[in-house]
Write a protein that holds these residues in place. Structure first.
Motif: not given
Length: 353
Positions: A179-180, A201-204, A207-208, A255-257
């Motif tokens: 699910p994640v 993604i960061r706010y929540q 780990d995505t 915000v980009v990995d």
């Protein structure tokens, strides 16, 4: 009608339109050779105006209305290669406002017809680098409002939630095996959607990871690697709607990995393969997205990992029958796609990364 009353009614019309629209579908691709890895497409082509840009256009109109930039006599101007302009023309018509799209002459004829269908007017310029200044000039000349998607895309959307695209993806993924998502993969046009997803993604505290895939003739990846915001190119992307010849204000690299360059030939090969899987055509930016997602899925599989990868189906391929689904155009503008089609088959068979 006083100004506040008109604005209230305009916002009400946009909100009512939103309530009449269902969420977009999440499609799982059947890739049995990549056992343990699920790949999903968030199908944004099912919006009323047929693309991911419907979300952006709605947000930009609400942003302009709430900032007092748009009133009942305002001419709306946008610099756009097509899909954003189609969606903004739709909302302008909803509010009874004139709309002008400033776009390169090379924009597909089908997109131009769609803008005109919604009552918009197309103002064509020689190349993509000219659209910004010409949009500003028209806004001054007509006392209109330049929407400027490339500046405001990252701030017009509430990235914390409120049914943005990131919130929608994670809600729909809740009942899946993984699910994640391990990765969300997407391509940058304005940079607004990657900003929304990455911030969410960061706010929540998820780990995505976010991978942004850039087409040929775009400066986003070079900027990501160098940090040089002054980078420019003398021509724009051949993949309509993504890639830019300059660094846009809405692209937020923090915000980009990871970023990857996806050759245009690989993108075109991928949308042709996808048609055999879905039974319908998707636009070329979907090919850029999906090739990157399949690369990551194959790499995960080779490492013995399990998980899910989500990417976006941005719009329908019916808008591109005269370009990426036209063999002559592909041969002249893109070149031989067969080596990339062969490479794609190796990716989905799990035999190469």
């Amino acid at each position: 009608m006083n100004g506040h009353q008109w604005t209230n009614e305009a916002i009400g019309k946009i909100e009512a339109d939103f309530q009449r629209s269902a969420d977009t579908h999440l499609i799982r691709l059947e890739l049995p050779e990549l056992d343990g890895i699920e790949v999903y497409l968030k199908d944004e082509s099912t919006h009323p105006t047929g693309s991911l840009k419907h979300r952006l256009a709605r947000s930009l109109f609400l942003y302009g209305l709430c900032n007092g930039w748009i009133n009942e006599t305002t001419t709306i101007i946008e610099s756009s290669s097509g899909s954003t302009a189609v969606s903004e023309a739709y909302f302008a018509r909803l509010l009874g406002l004139p709309f002008i799209a400033v776009m390169p002459r090379c924009t597909s004829a089908r997109k131009i017809r769609q803008i005109e269908f919604y009552g918009g007017r197309c103002h064509l310029v020689g190349c993509s680098a000219e659209i910004y200044a010409e949009s500003q000039r028209l806004a001054i000349e007509l006392n209109g409002h330049y929407m400027d998607q490339f500046t405001y895309a990252e701030r017009a959307t509430d990235w914390r939630g409120n049914n943005n695209i990131a919130d929608s993806i994670f809600r729909q993924m809740k009942f899946e095996q993984h699910p994640v998502p391990s990765w969300i993969v997407m391509s940058p046009g304005t940079g607004g959607t990657s900003a929304t997803i990455g911030r969410y993604i960061r706010y929540q505290k998820l780990d995505t990871k976010l991978c942004v895939v850039d087409p040929d003739h775009s400066v986003f990846m070079d900027f990501y690697q160098s940090g040089d915001s002054s980078l420019t190119l003398d021509k724009g992307s051949r993949i309509e709607g993504i890639g830019r010849p300059r660094v846009e204000p809405s692209f937020i690299p923090g915000v980009v990995d990871e970023m990857r360059r996806i050759p245009d030939a690989a993108a075109i090969a991928t949308v042709h393969w996808l048609e055999t899987v879905l039974g319908r055509k998707a636009g070329p930016s979907t090919g850029t997205n999906l090739y990157g997602a399949l690369q990551i899925a194959a790499e995960m599989h080779s490492r013995g990992e399990q998980g899910s990868v989500v990417t976006l189906l941005c719009d329908s391929g019916e808008r591109y029958l005269d370009t990426c689904f036209n063999p002559q155009w592909v041969a002249e503008q893109i070149g031989d796609t067969k080596p990339w089609a062969d490479r794609l088959q190796q990716l989905i068979s799990g035999t190469v990364c």
